[in-house]
Structure formats: structure tokens, C-alpha cells
Motif scaffolding. Structure first.
Motif, PDB file in Angstrom:
ATOM      1  N   HIS A 182       0.814  -1.222   0.000  1.00  0.00           N
ATOM      2  CA  HIS A 182       0.000   0.000   0.000  1.00  0.00           C
ATOM      3  C   HIS A 182       0.846   1.269   0.000  1.00  0.00           C
ATOM      4  O   HIS A 182       0.450   2.289   0.563  1.00  0.00           O
ATOM      5  N   ARG A 183       1.993   1.228  -0.629  1.00  0.00           N
ATOM      6  CA  ARG A 183       2.770   2.449  -0.794  1.00  0.00           C
ATOM      7  C   ARG A 183       2.197   3.239  -1.972  1.00  0.00           C
ATOM      8  O   ARG A 183       1.691   2.680  -2.926  1.00  0.00           O
ATOM      9  N   ALA A 184       2.312   4.548  -1.890  1.00  0.00           N
ATOM     10  CA  ALA A 184       1.828   5.406  -2.964  1.00  0.00           C
ATOM     11  C   ALA A 184       2.844   6.506  -3.212  1.00  0.00           C
ATOM     12  O   ALA A 184       3.425   7.051  -2.282  1.00  0.00           O
ATOM     13  N   GLY A 185       3.053   6.818  -4.468  1.00  0.00           N
ATOM     14  CA  GLY A 185       4.012   7.865  -4.805  1.00  0.00           C
ATOM     15  C   GLY A 185       4.121   8.008  -6.303  1.00  0.00           C
ATOM     16  O   GLY A 185       3.460   7.295  -7.062  1.00  0.00           O
ATOM     17  N   GLY A 186       4.947   8.914  -6.714  1.00  0.00           N
ATOM     18  CA  GLY A 186       5.153   9.133  -8.140  1.00  0.00           C
ATOM     19  C   GLY A 186       6.534   8.703  -8.557  1.00  0.00           C
ATOM     20  O   GLY A 186       7.508   8.935  -7.843  1.00  0.00           O
ATOM     21  N   PRO A 187       6.667   8.039  -9.728  1.00  0.00           N
ATOM     22  CA  PRO A 187       7.991   7.647 -10.187  1.00  0.00           C
ATOM     23  C   PRO A 187       8.782   8.860 -10.664  1.00  0.00           C
ATOM     24  O   PRO A 187       8.208   9.838 -11.135  1.00  0.00           O
ATOM     25  N   GLY A 188      10.072   8.813 -10.516  1.00  0.00           N
ATOM     26  CA  GLY A 188      10.905   9.925 -10.950  1.00  0.00           C
ATOM     27  C   GLY A 188      12.113   9.463 -11.720  1.00  0.00           C
ATOM     28  O   GLY A 188      12.161   9.518 -12.945  1.00  0.00           O
ATOM     29  N   THR A 203      23.155  -1.928 -16.422  1.00  0.00           N
ATOM     30  CA  THR A 203      22.418  -0.970 -15.597  1.00  0.00           C
ATOM     31  C   THR A 203      22.200   0.313 -16.386  1.00  0.00           C
ATOM     32  O   THR A 203      23.161   0.953 -16.819  1.00  0.00           O
ATOM     33  N   LEU A 204      20.940   0.670 -16.575  1.00  0.00           N
ATOM     34  CA  LEU A 204      20.604   1.895 -17.291  1.00  0.00           C
ATOM     35  C   LEU A 204      19.904   2.865 -16.346  1.00  0.00           C
ATOM     36  O   LEU A 204      18.808   2.561 -15.852  1.00  0.00           O
ATOM     37  N   PRO A 205      20.499   4.015 -16.072  1.00  0.00           N
ATOM     38  CA  PRO A 205      19.740   5.037 -15.356  1.00  0.00           C
ATOM     39  C   PRO A 205      18.515   5.432 -16.193  1.00  0.00           C
ATOM     40  O   PRO A 205      18.556   5.393 -17.425  1.00  0.00           O
ATOM     41  N   PHE A 206      17.416   5.780 -15.522  1.00  0.00           N
ATOM     42  CA  PHE A 206      16.239   6.231 -16.258  1.00  0.00           C
ATOM     43  C   PHE A 206      15.669   7.461 -15.575  1.00  0.00           C
ATOM     44  O   PHE A 206      15.926   7.729 -14.396  1.00  0.00           O
ATOM     45  N   THR A 207      14.903   8.211 -16.347  1.00  0.00           N
ATOM     46  CA  THR A 207      14.162   9.335 -15.793  1.00  0.00           C
ATOM     47  C   THR A 207      12.780   9.354 -16.406  1.00  0.00           C
ATOM     48  O   THR A 207      12.591   8.897 -17.546  1.00  0.00           O
ATOM     49  N   LEU A 208      11.805   9.825 -15.655  1.00  0.00           N
ATOM     50  CA  LEU A 208      10.425   9.954 -16.117  1.00  0.00           C
ATOM     51  C   LEU A 208      10.030  11.420 -16.079  1.00  0.00           C
ATOM     52  O   LEU A 208      10.145  12.077 -15.037  1.00  0.00           O
ATOM     53  N   LEU A 209       9.583  11.941 -17.203  1.00  0.00           N
ATOM     54  CA  LEU A 209       9.221  13.343 -17.316  1.00  0.00           C
ATOM     55  C   LEU A 209       7.741  13.458 -17.660  1.00  0.00           C
ATOM     56  O   LEU A 209       7.229  12.715 -18.509  1.00  0.00           O
ATOM     57  N   THR A 210       7.040  14.370 -17.009  1.00  0.00           N
ATOM     58  CA  THR A 210       5.619  14.582 -17.269  1.00  0.00           C
ATOM     59  C   THR A 210       5.444  15.380 -18.555  1.00  0.00           C
ATOM     60  O   THR A 210       6.107  16.403 -18.765  1.00  0.00           O
ATOM     61  N   LEU A 211       4.539  14.916 -19.415  1.00  0.00           N
ATOM     62  CA  LEU A 211       4.238  15.603 -20.670  1.00  0.00           C
ATOM     63  C   LEU A 211       2.950  16.412 -20.521  1.00  0.00           C
ATOM     64  O   LEU A 211       2.149  16.170 -19.608  1.00  0.00           O
ATOM     65  N   PRO A 212       2.715  17.371 -21.417  1.00  0.00           N
ATOM     66  CA  PRO A 212       1.502  18.196 -21.294  1.00  0.00           C
ATOM     67  C   PRO A 212       0.198  17.403 -21.395  1.00  0.00           C
ATOM     68  O   PRO A 212      -0.787  17.766 -20.752  1.00  0.00           O
ATOM     69  N   THR A 213       0.161  16.327 -22.180  1.00  0.00           N
ATOM     70  CA  THR A 213      -1.065  15.531 -22.288  1.00  0.00           C
ATOM     71  C   THR A 213      -1.333  14.832 -20.966  1.00  0.00           C
ATOM     72  O   THR A 213      -0.453  14.134 -20.446  1.00  0.00           O
ATOM     73  N   PRO A 214      -2.523  14.976 -20.376  1.00  0.00           N
ATOM     74  CA  PRO A 214      -2.799  14.361 -19.070  1.00  0.00           C
ATOM     75  C   PRO A 214      -2.532  12.856 -19.070  1.00  0.00           C
ATOM     76  O   PRO A 214      -2.976  12.124 -19.954  1.00  0.00           O
TER      77      PRO A 214
END
Length: 239
Positions: A182-188, A203-214
Motif C-alpha cells: 500500500h505504498r503510494a508515490g510518483g515515479p521519478g 544498468t541503465l539510469p532512467f528518468t520519467l518526465l511529465t508531458l503536457p497531455t494528461p
């Protein structure tokens, strides 16, 4: 902490806290919820999740995914040196660039339920063979499950999201165990562990970026520091 300790830290009575646990007050005030979040040492994402599940609201039903915008498609195509994907709110892989297609070979031919980042991490043969991606703390799997939990809180009546959780839980004990936390959060950002014969790294570093489309995010794999040309052989295979 014991119930009495949580109540004392939040500045409410143990009896009221017990009634909150039982769901008897219909709408706890935002101040009470913030006090409980402080008492339980919740982070910002967990605090937001607490407010979401505690306050009754009209359920949001998710329809068809928003279409990929021309700008998002152009961004993917411009990222020629690294694998990249556009993902939706359920972490479906909506689009990918040339290196992304090479990294997850055969995406376009797979059944729709397998074109999903959670499925790739927990259920596909390569993902299932990489336990580090599914560790309970600080792994890409733990991040994604916490983000799906946060999304699920805002869409309690979304049958597609419920089916995804059921399918992943049945296919992966690791997913089921993380979901039950039951953890909740946003990926980064973090690290994706891979076993690919054409990569010069595991090992690949990754990043998640929010786009304008909801609901849309850009998932980008990055070259590890100190690893020269990690994607050269992968790029050659994609030509």
C-alpha cells in the motif's frame, strides 16, 4: 506505532482515531488528515494519497488513452541516442523510438497487455530474470507499483486499471507483494537493470518526465556515467 501513539502525535483522541480507522466519520477535515500524515511521517506523495482515499468524491472513469501529440512524437524521434518511450497512466507503452524498439524487441507484435512497462518489469522473461528490478525498496518495480497505487486511488471505478492489477498480481508474486504494501508515490528516476546481449552495460539510469497531455510521461533510458557508447551495438541492430 501503536494507535494511542499515532493519536497523540496527531493531536486527536484515541477514540476518534479508532473511528477514523473504521470509516465512521464520513469526511475527516483536511487539518486532521495533515496531522495524521505528519504523525505517520508520510512523504508528500503519501500525504496526497491519504487525502485522495479519505475524501469521498465522484469516481473518475478512464476512457481511451489520449492520442500521442505530434510534439511528443517529434520528441521521441529526436532522441536518437538513447531508448525512449511515451507511457500512459497505467504505464502502457504508447509509443517508442528506434532504440526503444530495439531494446524491447518485438513490441509492435506483442499482445496489448504486454506492451506495458509494469509487465516488462515483472512478467516478461527478461524482466522476471532480473530480481533487482523488483526489490521492495528503491527499485524501478517498487516505484512503478507505488505510482500505480496513487493512480488507482483516483480511479476506484476504472475497470481497466482493476483488471491490470488483477492480471499482474496473478502473474507475479513480486508485484502482488509490493501492491499489498500500500505504498503510494510518483515515479521519478532510478536504475533499470537489463540483460541484453547488445548493450555494453547491465544498468541503465532512467528518468520519467511529465508531458503536457494528461497521464502521459516520457520514459528515457540514459547512458551510465563512465560507460562509453553503451548503445552503439543496439543502434546498429536497429538500422
Amino acid at each position: 506505532m501503536r494507535r494511542e501513539e499515532v493519536a497523540a502525535r496527531a493531536g486527536i483522541s484515541p477514540d476518534y482515531y479508532t473511528r477514523l480507522e473504521q470509516g465512521r466519520p464520513r469526511v475527516p477535515t483536511p487539518g486532521v488528515l495533515d496531522a495524521l500524515a505528519h504523525a505517520l511521517l508520510l512523504g508528500d506523495a503519501e500525504r496526497a494519497y491519504l487525502h485522495t482515499i479519505a475524501v469521498p468524491r465522484r469516481p473518475r472513469l478512464a476512457g481511451a488513452p489520449e492520442p500521442l501529440t505530434p510534439a511528443a512524437r517529434a520528441m521521441l524521434d529526436a532522441l536518437t541516442g538513447t531508448p525512449a518511450f511515451v507511457i500512459g497512466p497505467r504505464f502502457d507503452l504508447l509509443a517508442w523510438n528506434r532504440l526503444g524498439s530495439a531494446l524491447m524487441a518485438g513490441l509492435a507484435e506483442r499482445p496489448p497487455h504486454q506492451r506495458n512497462l509494469l509487465w516488462q518489469v515483472f512478467c516478461c522473461p527478461h524482466g522476471a530474470a532480473t530480481p533487482a528490478n523488483r526489490e521492495p525498496d528503491d527499485s524501478i518495480g517498487a516505484q512503478l507499483v507505488a505510482a500505480l497505487r496513487a493512480e488507482h486511488a483516483g480511479r476506484p471505478a476504472d475497470p481497466g486499471l482493476g483488471r491490470l492489477v488483477a492480471r499482474l498480481s496473478a502473474a507475479s508474486p513480486d508485484f502482488a507483494a509490493l501492491w499489498d504494501m500500500h505504498r503510494a508515490g510518483g515515479p521519478g528516476e532510478g536504475e533499470l537493470r537489463v540483460a541484453h546481449p547488445l548493450l555494453a552495460t547491465d544498468t541503465l539510469p532512467f528518468t520519467l518526465l511529465t508531458l503536457p497531455t494528461p497521464g502521459h510521461r516520457l520514459f528515457v533510458c540514459l547512458p551510465p556515467p563512465g560507460t562509453p557508447a553503451p548503445f552503439d551495438a543496439l543502434a546498429a541492430s536497429a538500422t
